[in-house]
Design a protein around this motif. Structure first.
Motif, PDB file in Angstrom:
ATOM      1  N   GLN A   9      12.184   4.520  -2.889  1.00  0.00           N
ATOM      2  CA  GLN A   9      11.943   5.781  -3.589  1.00  0.00           C
ATOM      3  C   GLN A   9      10.580   5.770  -4.278  1.00  0.00           C
ATOM      4  OE1 GLN A   9      15.061   6.852  -6.330  1.00  0.00           O
ATOM      5  NE2 GLN A   9      13.917   8.517  -7.243  1.00  0.00           N
ATOM      6  N   ASN A  10      10.179   4.610  -4.800  1.00  0.00           N
ATOM      7  CA  ASN A  10       8.919   4.546  -5.564  1.00  0.00           C
ATOM      8  C   ASN A  10       7.754   4.032  -4.711  1.00  0.00           C
ATOM      9  OD1 ASN A  10       9.776   1.935  -5.319  1.00  0.00           O
ATOM     10  ND2 ASN A  10       9.553   1.390  -7.480  1.00  0.00           N
ATOM     11  N   TYR A  11       7.937   4.039  -3.380  1.00  0.00           N
ATOM     12  CA  TYR A  11       6.882   3.811  -2.377  1.00  0.00           C
ATOM     13  C   TYR A  11       6.455   2.342  -2.228  1.00  0.00           C
ATOM     14  CZ  TYR A  11       6.544   8.600  -4.142  1.00  0.00           C
ATOM     15  OH  TYR A  11       6.837   9.842  -4.631  1.00  0.00           O
ATOM     16  N   ASN A  12       6.344   1.610  -3.357  1.00  0.00           N
ATOM     17  CA  ASN A  12       5.976   0.184  -3.324  1.00  0.00           C
ATOM     18  C   ASN A  12       4.655  -0.084  -2.592  1.00  0.00           C
ATOM     19  OD1 ASN A  12       8.355  -0.295  -4.681  1.00  0.00           O
ATOM     20  ND2 ASN A  12       8.967  -2.009  -3.407  1.00  0.00           N
ATOM     21  N   LEU A  13       3.686   0.794  -2.801  1.00  0.00           N
ATOM     22  CA  LEU A  13       2.347   0.559  -2.247  1.00  0.00           C
ATOM     23  C   LEU A  13       1.549  -0.331  -3.198  1.00  0.00           C
ATOM     24  CD1 LEU A  13       1.448   4.180  -1.057  1.00  0.00           C
ATOM     25  CD2 LEU A  13       2.445   2.325   0.299  1.00  0.00           C
ATOM     26  N   PHE A  14       0.585  -1.052  -2.635  1.00  0.00           N
ATOM     27  CA  PHE A  14      -0.306  -1.860  -3.475  1.00  0.00           C
ATOM     28  C   PHE A  14      -1.354  -0.936  -4.087  1.00  0.00           C
ATOM     29  CE2 PHE A  14       1.199  -4.821  -0.179  1.00  0.00           C
ATOM     30  CZ  PHE A  14       1.780  -5.786  -0.996  1.00  0.00           C
ATOM     31  N   PRO A  15      -1.393  -0.814  -5.422  1.00  0.00           N
ATOM     32  CA  PRO A  15      -2.225   0.216  -6.056  1.00  0.00           C
ATOM     33  C   PRO A  15      -3.722   0.013  -5.861  1.00  0.00           C
ATOM     34  CG  PRO A  15      -1.273  -1.244  -7.710  1.00  0.00           C
ATOM     35  CD  PRO A  15      -0.607  -1.570  -6.410  1.00  0.00           C
ATOM     36  N   LEU A  16      -4.176  -1.225  -5.649  1.00  0.00           N
ATOM     37  CA  LEU A  16      -5.606  -1.491  -5.532  1.00  0.00           C
ATOM     38  C   LEU A  16      -6.065  -1.578  -4.085  1.00  0.00           C
ATOM     39  CD1 LEU A  16      -6.097  -4.089  -8.412  1.00  0.00           C
ATOM     40  CD2 LEU A  16      -6.376  -1.605  -8.472  1.00  0.00           C
ATOM     41  N   LEU A  17      -5.145  -1.334  -3.149  1.00  0.00           N
ATOM     42  CA  LEU A  17      -5.505  -1.311  -1.731  1.00  0.00           C
ATOM     43  C   LEU A  17      -5.558   0.136  -1.252  1.00  0.00           C
ATOM     44  CD1 LEU A  17      -3.386  -4.205  -0.160  1.00  0.00           C
ATOM     45  CD2 LEU A  17      -5.703  -4.299  -1.126  1.00  0.00           C
ATOM     46  N   SER A  18      -6.469   0.404  -0.353  1.00  0.00           N
ATOM     47  CA  SER A  18      -6.589   1.749   0.221  1.00  0.00           C
ATOM     48  C   SER A  18      -5.413   2.032   1.148  1.00  0.00           C
ATOM     49  CB  SER A  18      -7.889   1.875   1.003  1.00  0.00           C
ATOM     50  OG  SER A  18      -7.833   1.057   2.178  1.00  0.00           O
ATOM     51  N   VAL A  19      -5.331   3.278   1.599  1.00  0.00           N
ATOM     52  CA  VAL A  19      -4.287   3.655   2.552  1.00  0.00           C
ATOM     53  C   VAL A  19      -4.317   2.730   3.769  1.00  0.00           C
ATOM     54  CG1 VAL A  19      -3.646   5.426   4.244  1.00  0.00           C
ATOM     55  CG2 VAL A  19      -4.066   6.069   1.858  1.00  0.00           C
ATOM     56  N   ARG A  20      -5.490   2.571   4.348  1.00  0.00           N
ATOM     57  CA  ARG A  20      -5.596   1.737   5.547  1.00  0.00           C
ATOM     58  C   ARG A  20      -5.241   0.280   5.242  1.00  0.00           C
ATOM     59  NH1 ARG A  20      -7.315   2.952  10.384  1.00  0.00           N
ATOM     60  NH2 ARG A  20      -7.919   1.302  11.844  1.00  0.00           N
ATOM     61  N   GLU A  21      -5.692  -0.223   4.111  1.00  0.00           N
ATOM     62  CA  GLU A  21      -5.397  -1.616   3.744  1.00  0.00           C
ATOM     63  C   GLU A  21      -3.901  -1.819   3.507  1.00  0.00           C
ATOM     64  OE1 GLU A  21      -9.670  -2.698   1.585  1.00  0.00           O
ATOM     65  OE2 GLU A  21      -8.046  -1.768   0.428  1.00  0.00           O
ATOM     66  N   ASN A  22      -3.237  -0.822   2.918  1.00  0.00           N
ATOM     67  CA  ASN A  22      -1.786  -0.916   2.733  1.00  0.00           C
ATOM     68  C   ASN A  22      -1.066  -0.999   4.073  1.00  0.00           C
ATOM     69  OD1 ASN A  22      -0.252  -0.667  -0.012  1.00  0.00           O
ATOM     70  ND2 ASN A  22      -2.111   0.539  -0.306  1.00  0.00           N
ATOM     71  N   ILE A  23      -1.498  -0.184   5.027  1.00  0.00           N
ATOM     72  CA  ILE A  23      -0.854  -0.173   6.341  1.00  0.00           C
ATOM     73  C   ILE A  23      -1.126  -1.483   7.084  1.00  0.00           C
ATOM     74  CG2 ILE A  23      -0.783   0.970   8.594  1.00  0.00           C
ATOM     75  CD1 ILE A  23      -1.556   3.578   7.125  1.00  0.00           C
ATOM     76  N   GLN A  24      -2.346  -2.008   6.928  1.00  0.00           N
ATOM     77  CA  GLN A  24      -2.742  -3.205   7.664  1.00  0.00           C
ATOM     78  C   GLN A  24      -2.190  -4.495   7.077  1.00  0.00           C
ATOM     79  OE1 GLN A  24      -7.052  -1.769   9.497  1.00  0.00           O
ATOM     80  NE2 GLN A  24      -7.024  -3.165   7.777  1.00  0.00           N
ATOM     81  N   TYR A  25      -1.842  -4.489   5.804  1.00  0.00           N
ATOM     82  CA  TYR A  25      -1.504  -5.743   5.113  1.00  0.00           C
ATOM     83  C   TYR A  25      -0.408  -6.550   5.823  1.00  0.00           C
ATOM     84  CZ  TYR A  25      -0.261  -8.994   1.396  1.00  0.00           C
ATOM     85  OH  TYR A  25       0.010 -10.122   0.676  1.00  0.00           O
ATOM     86  N   PRO A  26       0.748  -5.938   6.194  1.00  0.00           N
ATOM     87  CA  PRO A  26       1.777  -6.733   6.876  1.00  0.00           C
ATOM     88  C   PRO A  26       1.297  -7.298   8.212  1.00  0.00           C
ATOM     89  CG  PRO A  26       2.667  -4.641   6.117  1.00  0.00           C
ATOM     90  CD  PRO A  26       1.190  -4.557   5.995  1.00  0.00           C
TER      91      PRO A  26
END
Length: 219
Positions: free
Chosen positions: A88-105
């Protein structure tokens, strides 16, 4: 990829008593379908989702992911490769960009760099976010956009089982409809097994099968 519950129970010790949060639940979730699990707070639905995600093991019974018990999986690897969880709260990394969040895993999985770029772009396009979002931080996105990024991150991992815990709980009706349509498409078009825990009956009505929990069991 399927997930099967075999007489699953889960108990934990409260301050004054042992609480049986899930009580003898069985069900076979099939690929290509979108499921909703509904029920009041305390009914056991979120606990059940956590067990399916391998965040804990059943006290009794068994959960099979792609025919293999969660007791036998490396559960961190299971969540990395097979079972994606959307919160529900998305759990994105706040200091990473959209692309970096998608690429991280993908970077954790040591996917080749050239392939990472292709997979990340495909996942972003799948949730209908334009390339202009690649460098944005989560704080510069709406709730609906952040949830799309969270779904894209799961898609990039290649997970064929998607567990969503109140994924529209923080969204308005328009964004709720968009997110549900994306999840339905993942089931119907991509052959994923999609399981949504929700309080929202309007969300549940858009799923193929609705399961209701009360006091840790199916109603």
């Amino acid at each position: 990829m399927s997930i099967s519950l075999q007489n699953v129970s889960y108990s934990y010790k409260g301050k004054f008593q042992t609480v049986r949060a899930v009580n003898g639940v069985s069900y076979d979730f099939e690929p290509g379908k979108c499921y909703a699990i509904i029920g009041k707070s305390g009914s056991g639905k979120t606990t059940l989702l956590s067990l399916m995600a391998g965040l804990d093991l059943p006290t009794e019974g068994n959960i099979l992911v792609d025919g293999k018990s969660t007791r036998d999986w490396n559960r961190n690897r299971m969540r990395r490769d097979a079972v994606g969880v959307i919160y529900q709260n998305y759990n994105l990394f706040p200091l990473l960009s959209v692309r970096e969040n998608i690429q991280y895993p993908l970077e954790l999985k040591k996917v080749p760099k050239q392939e990472i770029g292709h997979v990340a772009t495909e996942a972003r396009e799948r949730v209908e976010l334009p390339s202009t979002y690649d460098k944005r931080l989560p704080s510069h996105l709406s709730g609906g956009e952040q949830q799309r990024v969270a779904i894209a991150r799961t898609l990039g991992q290649g997970c064929k089982i998607i567990l969503a815990d109140e994924p529209t709980g923080n969204l308005d009706s328009a964004n709720t409809s968009n997110i549900v349509q994306i999840l339905r498409s993942l089931a119907h078009d991509d052959g994923c097994t999609v399981i949504i825990v929700t309080h929202d009956h309007a969300v549940a009505e858009q799923c193929d099968t609705v399961l209701q929990m009360k006091d840790g069991s199916w109603v």
